[in-house]
Design an enzyme around this catalytic site. Structure first.
Site, PDB file in Angstrom:
ATOM      1  CG  HIS A 101      38.087  46.785  54.782  1.00 23.67           C
ATOM      2  ND1 HIS A 101      39.166  46.660  55.640  1.00 23.67           N
ATOM      3  CD2 HIS A 101      37.975  45.586  54.161  1.00 23.67           C
ATOM      4  CE1 HIS A 101      39.664  45.443  55.540  1.00 23.67           C
ATOM      5  NE2 HIS A 101      38.957  44.777  54.657  1.00 23.67           N
ATOM      6  CG  HIS A 115      35.796  48.827  58.785  1.00 22.99           C
ATOM      7  ND1 HIS A 115      35.866  47.452  58.735  1.00 22.99           N
ATOM      8  CD2 HIS A 115      37.012  49.267  58.390  1.00 22.99           C
ATOM      9  CE1 HIS A 115      37.063  47.083  58.336  1.00 22.99           C
ATOM     10  NE2 HIS A 115      37.787  48.173  58.103  1.00 22.99           N
ATOM     11  CG  ASP A 150      39.898  50.860  57.094  1.00 26.71           C
ATOM     12  OD1 ASP A 150      39.996  50.734  58.328  1.00 26.71           O
ATOM     13  OD2 ASP A 150      39.633  49.904  56.331  1.00 26.71           O
ATOM     14  CE  LYS A 202      45.641  31.080   3.542  1.00 22.62           C
ATOM     15  NZ  LYS A 202      45.619  32.432   4.102  1.00 22.62           N
ATOM     16  CG  ASP A 234      45.739  37.572   0.724  1.00 23.85           C
ATOM     17  OD1 ASP A 234      46.575  37.001   1.459  1.00 23.85           O
ATOM     18  OD2 ASP A 234      46.012  38.056  -0.385  1.00 23.85           O
TER      19      ASP A 234
HETATM   20 MN    MN Z   1      39.880  48.015  57.346  1.00 24.97          MN
END
Ligand code: MN
Length: 319
Positions: free
Chosen positions: A56, A62, A64, A236, A238
């Site tokens: 994180h 840190h 988690d 053009k 097709d």
């Molecule tokens: Mn955290």
């Protein structure tokens, strides 16, 4: 006392004595209109207890550590991250319980929001308590083994006596997985998507197209060619007129707003490749060229009836 009363008493007893996880704190800290984190809800725990570590990058980077227990994730923020060296005692601050849905979360929490910053799914797997969890939480010693992709072996969380009730240390127990160094810092990508922090952030900040629908420019039949130098001409073709909406995925729409991506998956893939994570809209024509080098509408129709794997003659021409 009848049987029903016994049942009720037992039930009350059970509730009172079981670990009462609370996601209230989790929900209160977050504004779910602003963050893409999951809303807190309790799910019944399965036999196999989930384990996850998220790297994180909030104001203070840190790791988690989350261990499934009682239908939620018990969570500790480990500033330096776990270490494979049994000598290292890594501070682990217990934080609010997180919902099990959080185990899939990866992305960027907006600046200014609680925990604002990028979250990388750093490790996933299962864990096994090696001692009584309820007692362990009360007494401040939790021994367990981790079966993750990156972390393995036996670990311990030990509560340290400070004025703060939330401080623990995370230590590696001596076993065949122990190392003489931390052994974690070379893991910089997501265990789930293989993306780096930057790649996660770029995806998150991808600007979406301002519209979901667009009318194609149609041709107008006239008697004679217009005069002057303000005109150019094009052939053009097709084929099938297609509007391609490119964001994190590609949608190919016909001029009547029908999704036909399924027929032209190779075109969708190529557009995604050239867009390099930028959003864009193309108005174009999908054509197929036969072996004589001619544009062949019949070939295209056959392809739609039975989409072949080999379609190297398919082109998407941008109008
Ligand atoms: Mn955290």
């Amino acid at each position: 006392m009848d049987i029903r009363q016994v049942f009720i008493i037992k039930k009350l007893f059970f509730v009172k004595n079981s670990y009462m996880p609370e996601l209230e704190k989790y929900n209160k800290k977050r504004d779910f209109n602003k963050t893409s984190e999951p809303k807190g809800r309790k799910i019944k725990s399965q036999k196999q207890l989930k384990y996850v570590i998220q790297h994180h990058f909030s104001r203070k980077e840190h790791y988690d550590l989350r261990l499934e227990w009682g239908g939620v994730f018990l969570s500790w923020a480990v500033p330096k991250g776990p270490s494979f060296n049994p000598v290292d005692k890594r501070l682990a601050i217990q934080v609010e319980d997180h919902p099990l849905d959080y185990g899939k979360f990866e992305g960027t929490i907006p600046k200014g929001e609680y925990g604002g910053g990028t979250v990388i799914l750093w490790d996933v797997g299962t864990w096994l308590p090696l001692s009584d969890v309820k007692k362990g939480l009360e007494q401040g010693v939790l021994k367990f083994s981790i079966l993750g992709e990156r972390l393995k072996g036996s670990w311990a969380l030990i509560k340290i006596k400070t004025e703060k009730d939330s401080h623990w240390v995370l230590v590696k127990e001596k076993d065949e997985y122990a190392q003489t160094k931390a052994g974690i810092y070379h893991f910089k990508t997501s265990i789930k998507t293989g993306r780096t922090k930057l790649e996660i952030e770029q995806n998150k900040d991808m600007i979406k197209n301002p519209f979901k629908k667009v009318e194609v420019q149609l041709v107008k039949l006239v008697e004679a060619e217009p005069k002057g130098n303000d005109w150019i001409y094009e052939l053009k073709y097709d084929g099938y007129r297609i509007v391609a909406f490119v964001e994190s995925d590609v949608k190919l729409m016909t001029r009547n707003h029908k999704d036909c991506t399924v027929y032209f998956k190779n075109v969708a893939r190529s557009l995604l490749e050239i867009s390099k994570e930028k959003s864009m809209v193309f108005d174009g024509e999908i054509i197929m060229v036969n072996e004589k080098g001619e544009i062949d509408f019949q070939l295209l129709q056959n392809h739609i009836k039975t989409p072949s794997l080999v379609s190297q003659f398919m082109l998407f021409l941008i109008c």
